[in-house]
Scaffold this active site. Sequence first.
Site, PDB file in Angstrom:
ATOM      1  N   ASP A 140     -13.052 -14.507 -14.805  1.00  6.50           N
ATOM      2  CA  ASP A 140     -13.934 -13.625 -15.586  1.00  6.50           C
ATOM      3  C   ASP A 140     -14.917 -14.469 -16.385  1.00  6.50           C
ATOM      4  O   ASP A 140     -14.638 -15.635 -16.678  1.00  6.50           O
ATOM      5  CB  ASP A 140     -13.108 -12.777 -16.564  1.00  6.50           C
ATOM      6  CG  ASP A 140     -12.130 -11.876 -15.834  1.00  6.50           C
ATOM      7  OD1 ASP A 140     -12.389 -11.548 -14.660  1.00  6.50           O
ATOM      8  OD2 ASP A 140     -11.107 -11.514 -16.442  1.00  6.50           O
TER       9      ASP A 140
HETATM   10  N1  URA Z   1      -6.774 -12.904 -14.696  1.00  6.68           N
HETATM   11  C1  URA Z   1      -7.709 -12.315 -15.483  1.00  6.68           C
HETATM   12  O1  URA Z   1      -7.444 -11.263 -16.062  1.00  6.68           O
HETATM   13  N2  URA Z   1      -8.895 -12.910 -15.608  1.00  6.68           N
HETATM   14  C2  URA Z   1      -9.229 -14.093 -15.013  1.00  6.68           C
HETATM   15  O2  URA Z   1     -10.334 -14.607 -15.191  1.00  6.68           O
HETATM   16  C3  URA Z   1      -8.244 -14.694 -14.204  1.00  6.68           C
HETATM   17  C4  URA Z   1      -7.034 -14.092 -14.060  1.00  6.68           C
END
Ligand code: URA
Length: 235
Positions: A103
């Site tokens: 993310d």
């Molecule tokens: N899980 C998440 O919620 N976000 C990420 O960026 C990676 C794994």
Amino acid sequence: MELERMLRSQGFGSRAECRALVCAGRVSINGRVCTDASLAFEPEGLRFVVDGVEWCYCRFAYLALHKPAGYECSRHPGHHPSVYSLLPWQLVARGVQAVGRLDQDTTGLLLFTDDGPFIHHCTSPRKQVPKVYEVTTRESVDDAQVDALLNGVVLHGEAQSLSAAACSRLDDRRLRLTVTLGKYHLVKRMVAAAGNSVEGLHRVAIGGLLLPASLSPGQWVWLGSGELRCLTDRG
Ligand code: URA
């Protein structure tokens, strides 16, 4: 391999662009400027300098980036700059891709390569390559939450429960959590399903490969065969 073809394979442009680069005297090999683009070299392990920057030929490129917060893993990002803007344009031009996605607000280890089977190995649910995260939570973490993450939680909108491959409390509001799947917002959704929420997420390892401590946010390094083995042996 002819010099212009070799440069093309490494992302320096079309054959004509690579030929022009060589003819302009911007490429040297073994300390000498080479202006003949049709000269053939054994590419494996070949070191060459373009505009003062040294490169080493590689059939496939493998890199580790310390992803900073505020970057999207898309090539065409919507709201933040792209992680690809942190890499040299030659690597982007030769087609390296992020191995899975983080993310925009997640930091830590992100791999890139143009080796398709390697991407498949690291991301396929069947291979179960562990991804290790340090999670900062909004509320204090209690034993029941750790147990729930280990024994299985049901994500919002899903039928089956999912469990962490490992989970331990680092301090009052920090967990180390290992997952083997790669679902959208997986860690955030698992922690929410366990009754807490994520305030910060940092990936510290993939398989046996740790984020190098020397790598600052935004920096990247080439990965060698030893590091790649850490990834493929454990998957
Ligand atoms: N899980 C998440 O919620 N976000 C990420 O960026 C990676 C794994």
